[in-house]
Write a protein that holds these residues in place. Structure first.
Motif, PDB file in Angstrom:
ATOM      1  N   HIS A 136       0.700 -19.311  -9.773  1.00 41.81           N
ATOM      2  CA  HIS A 136       0.613 -19.963  -8.467  1.00 41.81           C
ATOM      3  C   HIS A 136      -0.816 -20.429  -8.150  1.00 41.81           C
ATOM      4  CE1 HIS A 136       4.594 -18.157  -7.546  1.00 41.81           C
ATOM      5  NE2 HIS A 136       4.669 -19.080  -6.612  1.00 41.81           N
ATOM      6  N   GLY A 137      -1.753 -20.155  -9.044  1.00 41.31           N
ATOM      7  CA  GLY A 137      -3.145 -20.494  -8.765  1.00 41.31           C
ATOM      8  C   GLY A 137      -3.871 -19.405  -8.012  1.00 41.31           C
ATOM      9  N   GLY A 138      -3.354 -18.164  -8.073  1.00 42.35           N
ATOM     10  CA  GLY A 138      -3.962 -17.056  -7.340  1.00 42.35           C
ATOM     11  C   GLY A 138      -4.275 -15.880  -8.234  1.00 42.35           C
ATOM     12  N   SER A 139      -4.321 -14.701  -7.634  1.00 42.90           N
ATOM     13  CA  SER A 139      -4.676 -13.478  -8.352  1.00 42.90           C
ATOM     14  C   SER A 139      -3.930 -12.302  -7.754  1.00 42.90           C
ATOM     15  CB  SER A 139      -6.185 -13.192  -8.260  1.00 42.90           C
ATOM     16  OG  SER A 139      -6.947 -14.187  -8.880  1.00 42.90           O
ATOM     17  N   VAL A 140      -3.932 -11.197  -8.490  1.00 42.81           N
ATOM     18  CA  VAL A 140      -3.496  -9.917  -7.935  1.00 42.81           C
ATOM     19  C   VAL A 140      -4.621  -8.928  -8.179  1.00 42.81           C
ATOM     20  CG1 VAL A 140      -2.297  -9.261 -10.071  1.00 42.81           C
ATOM     21  CG2 VAL A 140      -1.733  -8.114  -7.926  1.00 42.81           C
ATOM     22  N   THR A 141      -4.970  -8.138  -7.161  1.00 40.62           N
ATOM     23  CA  THR A 141      -6.050  -7.170  -7.275  1.00 40.62           C
ATOM     24  C   THR A 141      -5.543  -5.792  -6.904  1.00 40.62           C
ATOM     25  OG1 THR A 141      -6.805  -7.447  -4.990  1.00 40.62           O
ATOM     26  CG2 THR A 141      -7.746  -8.927  -6.641  1.00 40.62           C
ATOM     27  N   VAL A 142      -6.286  -4.777  -7.344  1.00 38.10           N
ATOM     28  CA  VAL A 142      -5.935  -3.403  -7.013  1.00 38.10           C
ATOM     29  C   VAL A 142      -7.135  -2.722  -6.374  1.00 38.10           C
ATOM     30  CG1 VAL A 142      -6.560  -2.586  -9.341  1.00 38.10           C
ATOM     31  CG2 VAL A 142      -5.053  -1.189  -7.902  1.00 38.10           C
ATOM     32  N   ALA A 189      -9.069   8.457  -0.678  1.00 45.22           N
ATOM     33  CA  ALA A 189      -9.280   8.372   0.770  1.00 45.22           C
ATOM     34  C   ALA A 189      -8.482   7.246   1.420  1.00 45.22           C
ATOM     35  CB  ALA A 189     -10.767   8.180   1.065  1.00 45.22           C
ATOM     36  N   THR A 190      -8.329   6.128   0.739  1.00 39.01           N
ATOM     37  CA  THR A 190      -7.692   4.957   1.360  1.00 39.01           C
ATOM     38  C   THR A 190      -6.322   4.623   0.802  1.00 39.01           C
ATOM     39  OG1 THR A 190      -8.773   3.442  -0.201  1.00 39.01           O
ATOM     40  CG2 THR A 190      -9.945   3.934   1.857  1.00 39.01           C
ATOM     41  N   GLY A 191      -5.893   5.306  -0.251  1.00 39.11           N
ATOM     42  CA  GLY A 191      -4.619   5.000  -0.864  1.00 39.11           C
ATOM     43  C   GLY A 191      -4.746   3.905  -1.903  1.00 39.11           C
ATOM     44  N   ARG A 231       0.824  -1.211   0.000  1.00 39.58           N
ATOM     45  CA  ARG A 231       0.000   0.000   0.000  1.00 39.58           C
ATOM     46  C   ARG A 231       0.857   1.260   0.000  1.00 39.58           C
ATOM     47  NH1 ARG A 231      -1.681   3.574   3.905  1.00 39.58           N
ATOM     48  NH2 ARG A 231      -3.656   4.641   3.494  1.00 39.58           N
ATOM     49  N   ASN A 232       0.413   2.257  -0.754  1.00 40.96           N
ATOM     50  CA  ASN A 232       1.015   3.585  -0.700  1.00 40.96           C
ATOM     51  C   ASN A 232      -0.098   4.632  -0.784  1.00 40.96           C
ATOM     52  OD1 ASN A 232       0.552   3.020  -3.582  1.00 40.96           O
ATOM     53  ND2 ASN A 232       1.561   4.969  -3.913  1.00 40.96           N
ATOM     54  N   THR A 233       0.214   5.854  -0.485  1.00 42.61           N
ATOM     55  CA  THR A 233      -0.744   6.952  -0.598  1.00 42.61           C
ATOM     56  C   THR A 233      -0.287   7.902  -1.693  1.00 42.61           C
ATOM     57  OG1 THR A 233       0.424   8.115   1.183  1.00 42.61           O
ATOM     58  CG2 THR A 233      -1.506   6.824   1.797  1.00 42.61           C
TER      59      THR A 233
END
Length: 353
Positions: A322-328, A333-335, A278-280
């Protein structure tokens, strides 16, 4: 309610949805725990999230995983969310949790929007995968076809020595078999539900230790540039590729943040390892959520920014392999948070045929 909802939901999904009986628990849940948490945030007064799908692509990631990891059809994704709504309602009744009409409106609109986003991504991935494989194999088919045509022409004009005829004929046979195999591969590609995966070398290690090592390396030049929190999660992943993926996310967060530091958080939920970066600063426009994971995409609207390069597509490939995901998840307000969401034990998803 959280664990009870998922227990109820999983029981119903395995009983009612064809093919779900054999899906491993981490794959079945995939991004739904994050989606559930987003619903809780949307129901929280004054929290800057109007509904579970606001400022994130978690539902799209769910559809993407279903496209890659299961033999689902779009209607089965819709049924999953219907069963999720039913489970949520039943558990709320059982536990005496009362929601107002407005709160139920948030729950229902979140699920309805998630259905649309998941199905859209599911169909988009199948279409893109099939086009890519078809184009690639069509291109490669020209090579054996050219050899066959050339060899057949040599035989047809009758200039081949008698001793060479079997050799030329064998070239035609061999390349004909190659071409036949490619056609079978193409037909499989038009019907199979799995995408391309990176070659991975799995080993057991602690994701929190990896996060600390990457943070130390990336933030060595500036105190407080990178911090790590969370819990120890030991699992089976490819350390080399996961390190590169995390380095890409941290480097982007430092580069495009407002200088107030980058936070990495490692946690575990229902057999899934969650690694958040996480970043802002200026948020990513929601219309770009899909584009930032495409190779060579550049955001021309952002001044003095060359775009996210090829780093995020690599992160996406690592997560999916790897059998997974990446989300954004990004808002003023939350970065901005990128979440790598993987099964804790990836061996069944990586090593199986």
């Amino acid at each position: 309610m959280r664990d009870a909802v998922f227990a109820e939901w999983e029981s119903q999904v395995r009983a009612l949805i064809k093919g779900a009986q054999h899906i491993l628990h981490p794959t079945l849940l995939n991004t739904l725990p994050i989606f559930y948490d987003n619903i809780a945030e949307a129901l929280t007064p004054n929290y800057p999230r109007t509904e579970a799908t606001s400022n994130n692509d978690v539902a799209a990631a769910h559809g993407g995983e279903r496209a890659r990891m299961t033999a689902y059809e779009p209607d089965q994704i819709i049924q999953e969310y219907q069963l999720f709504r039913d489970a949520f309602s039943r558990v709320a009744d059982q536990q005496g949790v009362t929601l107002t009409r407005a709160e139920w409106g948030i729950v229902n609109s979140s699920i309805d929007n998630a259905v649309r986003e998941s199905v859209r991504k599911f169909t988009e991935m199948h279409g893109a995968f099939r086009r890519k494989i078809a184009a690639s194999l069509s291109h490669d088919m020209r090579n054996p076809l050219s050899v066959m045509v050339s060899a057949a022409y040599t035989l047809s004009i009758g200039t081949t020595e008698s001793g060479r005829v079997p050799v030329v004929a064998k070239r035609i046979l061999d390349n004909g078999q190659r071409l036949s195999g490619m056609i079978e591969e193409l037909l499989d590609a038009l019907s199979l539900n799995s995408g391309e995966k990176l070659p991975l070398s799995l080993s057991s290690f602690d994701a929190l230790d990896l996060a600390k090592a990457v943070c130390d390396d990336m933030g060595a030049d500036q105190a407080g540039a990178c911090t790590v929190s969370g819990t120890s999660v030991v699992g089976y992943w490819c350390e080399k590729s996961l390190r590169r993926a995390l380095e890409n996310l941290v480097a982007n967060a430092i580069k495009y943040g407002d200088g107030k530091g980058v936070q990495i958080k490692v946690s575990e939920s229902h057999g899934r390892m969650l690694m958040a970066v996480r970043n802002t600063g200026n948020p990513i426009n929601s219309e770009h959520y899909g584009q930032i994971f495409e190779y060579l995409w550049r955001d021309g609207s952002v001044k003095d920014q060359q775009g996210w390069g090829i780093g995020l597509p690599f992160v996406k490939s690592v997560a999916e392999s790897h059998g997974g995901s990446v989300t954004v998840d990004s808002s003023a307000a939350t970065g901005t948070t990128f979440m790598i969401d993987l099964p804790v034990d990836c061996r069944p998803f990586v090593e199986s045929p």
